[in-house]
Write a protein that holds these residues in place. Structure first.
Motif, short mmCIF file in Angstrom:
data_model
loop_
_atom_site.label_atom_id
_atom_site.label_comp_id
_atom_site.label_asym_id
_atom_site.label_seq_id
_atom_site.Cartn_x
_atom_site.Cartn_y
_atom_site.Cartn_z
N ILE A 39 -0.87 -5.58 -0.12
CA ILE A 39 -1.11 -7.20 -0.47
C ILE A 39 -0.43 -7.86 0.91
CG2 ILE A 39 -0.04 -9.05 -1.78
CD1 ILE A 39 0.14 -7.15 -4.13
N GLU B 35 -9.47 -8.28 -3.66
CA GLU B 35 -9.37 -9.29 -2.65
C GLU B 35 -10.77 -9.83 -2.63
OE1 GLU B 35 -7.80 -10.65 1.78
OE2 GLU B 35 -7.67 -8.71 1.01
N ILE C 223 -7.35 -3.69 -3.94
CA ILE C 223 -6.13 -3.41 -3.60
C ILE C 223 -5.47 -2.63 -4.43
CG2 ILE C 223 -3.87 -4.84 -3.29
CD1 ILE C 223 -6.09 -5.92 -1.49
#
Length: 78
Positions: A75, A27, A7
């Motif tokens: 995100i 993630e 991320i």
């Protein structure tokens, strides 16, 4: 559980060419996130607000502001 993707920008993209300062956010396949950061539990544990708690197996880690800001766009909202 596996790492699905990074991320945000890689450490190299954020200017870390030595590999010595590499905070990172990933993630996971179960939908959770893993963070690489500087361990700061002893230093910050007593600073937690009254409504925050940390289990014995949990640690407080620090990531740079740049790491989180550059990850913000990736995100998911949900």
């Amino acid at each position: 559980m596996k790492i699905v993707r990074r991320i945000g920008a890689s450490p190299r993209e954020r200017g870390s060419v030595t590999g010595e300062t590499c905070p990172d956010i990933f993630e996971l396949s179960d939908g959770n996130f893993a963070v690489i950061g500087t361990e700061a539990t002893a230093r910050l544990d007593g600073e937690l607000p009254a409504d925050a708690a940390r289990a014995d197996y949990e640690r407080i880690v620090i990531i740079s502001r740049e790491t989180l800001v550059r990850a913000k766009a990736e995100i998911p909202d949900a």
